[in-house]
Design a protein around this motif. Structure first.
Motif, PDB file in Angstrom:
ATOM      1  N   ALA A 239      13.567  20.936  -3.707  1.00 45.96           N
ATOM      2  CA  ALA A 239      14.271  21.151  -2.437  1.00 45.96           C
ATOM      3  C   ALA A 239      15.334  22.226  -2.609  1.00 45.96           C
ATOM      4  N   MET A 240      16.070  22.151  -3.703  1.00 49.55           N
ATOM      5  CA  MET A 240      17.142  23.119  -3.934  1.00 49.55           C
ATOM      6  C   MET A 240      16.594  24.520  -4.184  1.00 49.55           C
ATOM      7  N   LYS A 241      15.420  24.628  -4.792  1.00 53.11           N
ATOM      8  CA  LYS A 241      14.790  25.948  -4.969  1.00 53.11           C
ATOM      9  C   LYS A 241      14.532  26.582  -3.604  1.00 53.11           C
ATOM     10  N   PHE A 242      14.038  25.788  -2.667  1.00 53.66           N
ATOM     11  CA  PHE A 242      13.806  26.310  -1.319  1.00 53.66           C
ATOM     12  C   PHE A 242      15.117  26.706  -0.649  1.00 53.66           C
ATOM     13  N   VAL A 243      16.132  25.872  -0.772  1.00 52.57           N
ATOM     14  CA  VAL A 243      17.439  26.178  -0.178  1.00 52.57           C
ATOM     15  C   VAL A 243      17.951  27.517  -0.695  1.00 52.57           C
ATOM     16  N   HIS A 244      17.929  27.684  -2.015  1.00 52.75           N
ATOM     17  CA  HIS A 244      18.446  28.923  -2.611  1.00 52.75           C
ATOM     18  C   HIS A 244      17.602  30.127  -2.211  1.00 52.75           C
ATOM     19  N   TYR A 245      16.275  29.960  -2.197  1.00 55.06           N
ATOM     20  CA  TYR A 245      15.429  31.089  -1.830  1.00 55.06           C
ATOM     21  C   TYR A 245      15.717  31.544  -0.401  1.00 55.06           C
ATOM     22  N   VAL A 246      15.719  30.617   0.529  1.00 54.73           N
ATOM     23  CA  VAL A 246      15.954  30.962   1.938  1.00 54.73           C
ATOM     24  C   VAL A 246      17.297  31.661   2.081  1.00 54.73           C
ATOM     25  N   THR A 247      18.313  31.120   1.448  1.00 55.34           N
ATOM     26  CA  THR A 247      19.659  31.702   1.545  1.00 55.34           C
ATOM     27  C   THR A 247      19.706  33.098   0.917  1.00 55.34           C
TER      28      THR A 247
ATOM     29  N   ALA B 157       0.229  25.853   3.517  1.00 59.66           N
ATOM     30  CA  ALA B 157       0.533  26.377   4.860  1.00 59.66           C
ATOM     31  C   ALA B 157       1.681  27.393   4.790  1.00 59.66           C
ATOM     32  N   LEU B 158       2.664  27.134   3.949  1.00 60.08           N
ATOM     33  CA  LEU B 158       3.749  28.106   3.770  1.00 60.08           C
ATOM     34  C   LEU B 158       3.211  29.410   3.181  1.00 60.08           C
ATOM     35  N   MET B 159       2.327  29.287   2.200  1.00 61.16           N
ATOM     36  CA  MET B 159       1.730  30.482   1.599  1.00 61.16           C
ATOM     37  C   MET B 159       0.916  31.237   2.645  1.00 61.16           C
ATOM     38  N   ASP B 160       0.156  30.512   3.457  1.00 57.55           N
ATOM     39  CA  ASP B 160      -0.623  31.157   4.520  1.00 57.55           C
ATOM     40  C   ASP B 160       0.296  31.956   5.446  1.00 57.55           C
ATOM     41  N   GLN B 161       1.446  31.384   5.792  1.00 59.98           N
ATOM     42  CA  GLN B 161       2.399  32.080   6.660  1.00 59.98           C
ATOM     43  C   GLN B 161       2.963  33.319   5.970  1.00 59.98           C
ATOM     44  N   ALA B 162       3.295  33.189   4.684  1.00 62.14           N
ATOM     45  CA  ALA B 162       3.829  34.333   3.934  1.00 62.14           C
ATOM     46  C   ALA B 162       2.786  35.456   3.844  1.00 62.14           C
ATOM     47  N   VAL B 163       1.525  35.091   3.656  1.00 68.54           N
ATOM     48  CA  VAL B 163       0.446  36.087   3.609  1.00 68.54           C
ATOM     49  C   VAL B 163       0.300  36.746   4.979  1.00 68.54           C
ATOM     50  N   LYS B 164       0.301  35.936   6.024  1.00 69.28           N
ATOM     51  CA  LYS B 164       0.171  36.462   7.387  1.00 69.28           C
ATOM     52  C   LYS B 164       1.284  37.475   7.685  1.00 69.28           C
ATOM     53  N   GLU B 165       2.479  37.200   7.183  1.00 65.73           N
ATOM     54  CA  GLU B 165       3.627  38.083   7.426  1.00 65.73           C
ATOM     55  C   GLU B 165       3.731  39.206   6.391  1.00 65.73           C
TER      56      GLU B 165
ATOM     57  N   ASP C 245       4.747  38.949   3.480  1.00 63.85           N
ATOM     58  CA  ASP C 245       6.028  38.747   2.802  1.00 63.85           C
ATOM     59  C   ASP C 245       5.716  38.495   1.322  1.00 63.85           C
ATOM     60  N   TYR C 246       5.716  39.579   0.551  1.00 64.54           N
ATOM     61  CA  TYR C 246       5.318  39.492  -0.859  1.00 64.54           C
ATOM     62  C   TYR C 246       6.329  38.732  -1.707  1.00 64.54           C
ATOM     63  N   LEU C 247       7.593  38.814  -1.366  1.00 68.83           N
ATOM     64  CA  LEU C 247       8.605  38.043  -2.097  1.00 68.83           C
ATOM     65  C   LEU C 247       8.373  36.542  -1.917  1.00 68.83           C
ATOM     66  N   ALA C 248       8.121  36.128  -0.681  1.00 74.65           N
ATOM     67  CA  ALA C 248       7.862  34.715  -0.418  1.00 74.65           C
ATOM     68  C   ALA C 248       6.579  34.262  -1.112  1.00 74.65           C
ATOM     69  N   GLN C 249       5.563  35.119  -1.108  1.00 74.19           N
ATOM     70  CA  GLN C 249       4.318  34.773  -1.789  1.00 74.19           C
ATOM     71  C   GLN C 249       4.565  34.554  -3.273  1.00 74.19           C
ATOM     72  N   ASP C 250       5.349  35.427  -3.869  1.00 79.86           N
ATOM     73  CA  ASP C 250       5.674  35.291  -5.286  1.00 79.86           C
ATOM     74  C   ASP C 250       6.437  33.994  -5.537  1.00 79.86           C
ATOM     75  N   PHE C 251       7.405  33.709  -4.691  1.00 81.13           N
ATOM     76  CA  PHE C 251       8.190  32.473  -4.803  1.00 81.13           C
ATOM     77  C   PHE C 251       7.277  31.252  -4.662  1.00 81.13           C
ATOM     78  N   LEU C 252       6.407  31.252  -3.683  1.00 83.85           N
ATOM     79  CA  LEU C 252       5.555  30.094  -3.401  1.00 83.85           C
ATOM     80  C   LEU C 252       4.462  29.887  -4.443  1.00 83.85           C
ATOM     81  N   ARG C 253       4.074  30.954  -5.141  1.00 82.73           N
ATOM     82  CA  ARG C 253       3.032  30.830  -6.161  1.00 82.73           C
ATOM     83  C   ARG C 253       3.418  29.796  -7.222  1.00 82.73           C
ATOM     84  N   TRP C 254       4.703  29.738  -7.573  1.00 77.18           N
ATOM     85  CA  TRP C 254       5.164  28.737  -8.547  1.00 77.18           C
ATOM     86  C   TRP C 254       4.871  27.333  -8.021  1.00 77.18           C
ATOM     87  N   PHE C 255       5.135  27.113  -6.730  1.00 79.00           N
ATOM     88  CA  PHE C 255       4.901  25.797  -6.140  1.00 79.00           C
ATOM     89  C   PHE C 255       3.415  25.463  -6.074  1.00 79.00           C
TER      90      PHE C 255
END
Length: 166
Positions: A55-63, A104-112, A114-124
């Motif tokens: 949860a905290m990883k997501f908080v920090h990433y978004v911020t 679903a988050l990865m799908d959204q990042a791909v649709k947008e 957003d390569y940074l988000a894709q990289d972040f989500l790959r760990w998850f």
């Protein structure tokens, strides 16, 4: 802002789900602790800490990406555990659902694009393989041991814990 409002909101919702997972694992851990199955309790307390970290990883990433992490209302955990097998099934179901949510988050990042988000989500994505596999294995071990063989499951979990600490 490096993250879209839509993806920021979706990741914020995931924060709530990760905190809910943490709380559910605490509830499961307390079930095992009440049953004097200390190794299973320790296993689920560790799972709870790990979900909190997610949860905290997501908080920090978004911020850090310029979004606003909005922490949603956290769903209350189930306390009607009833058995070790039910606890493992509940955990496996939860991890499968989280896998769908992360996908679903990865799908959204791909649709947008957003390569940074894709990289972040790959760990998850990779983490969920480990989480689902761990819970599938635990469920199988509990089923094989049966309700009267939970001390064998305790030994199994204790041995896995030592292997993971090396």
């Amino acid at each position: 802002m490096m993250i879209s409002e839509k993806l920021s909101a979706a990741m914020s919702a995931q924060v709530g789900r990760e905190f809910a997972a943490s709380n559910q694992y605490v509830a499961i851990a307390t079930y095992f602790e009440r049953e004097s199955l200390e190794k299973l309790a320790e296993f689920f307390y560790r799972q709870a800490e790990e979900e909190n970290e997610h949860a905290m990883k997501f908080v920090h990433y978004v911020t850090e990406a310029g979004g606003m992490a909005m922490i949603p209302t956290i769903e209350a955990p189930r306390h009607d555990i009833g058995s070790a097998e039910n606890a493992a099934k509940l955990s496996l179901d939860w991890e499968n659902e989280v896998t769908r949510q992360i996908t679903a988050l990865m799908d959204q990042a791909v649709k947008e694009t957003d390569y940074l988000a894709q990289d972040f989500l790959r760990w998850f994505i990779n983490e969920q393989l480990e989480e689902v596999t761990t819970m599938e294995t635990l469920l199988k071990v509990i089923q094989r041991a049966g309700p009267n063989g939970l001390l064998l499951v305790e030994s199994y979990v204790a041995g896995r814990g030592a292997a993971h600490e090396e």
